[in-house]
Design an enzyme around this catalytic site. Structure first.
Site, PDB file in Angstrom:
ATOM      1  N   LYS A 203      61.178 -68.113 -55.395  1.00 39.46           N
ATOM      2  CA  LYS A 203      60.993 -66.717 -55.144  1.00 39.46           C
ATOM      3  C   LYS A 203      60.782 -65.819 -56.347  1.00 39.46           C
ATOM      4  O   LYS A 203      61.003 -66.149 -57.350  1.00 39.46           O
ATOM      5  CB  LYS A 203      62.112 -65.879 -54.270  1.00 39.46           C
ATOM      6  CG  LYS A 203      61.905 -66.422 -52.838  1.00 39.46           C
ATOM      7  CD  LYS A 203      63.071 -65.839 -51.712  1.00 39.46           C
ATOM      8  CE  LYS A 203      62.782 -66.359 -50.466  1.00 39.46           C
ATOM      9  NZ  LYS A 203      63.928 -65.850 -49.572  1.00 39.46           N
ATOM     10  N   ARG A 237      68.275 -73.419 -48.684  1.00 37.37           N
ATOM     11  CA  ARG A 237      66.824 -73.450 -48.339  1.00 37.37           C
ATOM     12  C   ARG A 237      65.744 -73.578 -49.506  1.00 37.37           C
ATOM     13  O   ARG A 237      65.636 -72.447 -50.051  1.00 37.37           O
ATOM     14  CB  ARG A 237      66.391 -72.236 -47.314  1.00 37.37           C
ATOM     15  CG  ARG A 237      65.114 -72.349 -46.715  1.00 37.37           C
ATOM     16  CD  ARG A 237      64.843 -70.998 -45.850  1.00 37.37           C
ATOM     17  NE  ARG A 237      63.588 -71.056 -45.258  1.00 37.37           N
ATOM     18  CZ  ARG A 237      62.313 -70.854 -45.952  1.00 37.37           C
ATOM     19  NH1 ARG A 237      62.332 -70.562 -47.178  1.00 37.37           N
ATOM     20  NH2 ARG A 237      61.285 -71.025 -44.985  1.00 37.37           N
TER      21      ARG A 237
END
Ligand code: HH2
Length: 257
Positions: A203, A237
């Protein structure tokens, strides 16, 4: 949790749109690399992404879910749409991962009668605009209050707490500072004992810290996943399962008495 994106526009650059075989191969390669479960999504929720139509999501998801029916690990589906939830539960999805925290009034009804698990994620705003100017008085308290309210809504729909997983939603309507605060205080979000899912893989918060583009965030992603596990995250995740598994194995071995 290994990520399989059936999208043309995922931020991580690893989406397979309308290509069933490569997506299924990718899923099996994540399982071989040690994924305990898969999260399959057919709509990108990266900042600025356009919404996908429900029918489009369903037609991307069903052939892949059917091909993975006997894959040996639980299958989570990443969707915000009640129609999509109903369609994937009918072919045996084990978990629904809703980045809007089941905010659509029909979403909890769609999952209530099944036995599936629910991942309730916090997001401020909508993917299209969520990074424009996210604002909080106290990001930890607001995320925690949102998650508690959604847990209560689940209870009202007859959904037992042992079906629930909570996720603060890193990068979803949050500045770098908000993400860092949430990560540092992760333990404050699991107060009611429910398992936490953390998704920080590749991210932009890791890009901001390292100065690296998305294709070069492997080390940063593994470091963050390891720290999330150390702070109590039950589910990580990740896009890079093998590397994350190795880091967790080393941590486990070196932590033993
Ligand atoms: N992050 C993404 C998507 N879904 N779900 C949960 N519960 N938590 C997350 O942090 C999370 C999520 C974004 O990652 P990705 O699926 O790779 O990107 P895109 O949404 O662009 O497909």
């Amino acid at each position: 949790m290994g990520v399989v994106n059936l999208t043309p526009d995922s931020f991580s650059g690893d989406g397979f749109s309308d290509q069933v075989e490569p997506a299924v191969e990718k899923a099996f390669s994540l399982i071989a690399a040690g994924a305990d479960m898969l999260d399959i999504g057919a709509e990108s929720t990266r900042p600025g992404a356009a919404a996908a139509a429900a029918q489009e999501e369903v037609s991307r998801l069903l052939p892949v879910l059917q091909a993975l029916q006997d894959c040996g690990v639980p299958l989570s589906v990443d969707t915000r749409k009640p129609e999509v939830m109903a369609a994937v539960l009918a072919v045996g999805a084990d978990m629904i991962n809703d980045v809007s925290g089941f905010s659509d009034p029909a979403a909890l009804s769609a999952v209530a009668t099944s036995q599936c698990a629910l991942c309730i994620m916090h997001m401020q705003g909508e993917p299209q605009t969520m990074q424009n100017n996210p604002l909080y008085q106290d990001v930890v308290a607001e995320v925690r209050d949102f998650l508690s309210a959604r847990v209560e809504a689940c209870q009202k729909h007859g959904i037992a707490p042992d079906r629930l997983v909570l996720d603060p939603g890193f990068g979803f309507g949050k500045t770098l500072e908000h993400n860092l605060t949430l990560f540092r205080r992760l333990h404050e979000l699991s107060e009611d004992g429910l398992p936490l899912l953390v998704g920080v893989s590749r991210k932009s918060m890791l890009g901001a810290i390292t100065g690296r583009p998305v294709a070069e965030r492997l080390s940063a992603s593994v470091a963050a996943a390891l720290m999330a596990a150390q702070r109590g995250a039950a589910i990580l995740r990740v896009h890079d399962v093998a590397a994350t598994r190795d880091a967790l194995a080393v941590w486990a071995a070196l932590s033993e008495e």
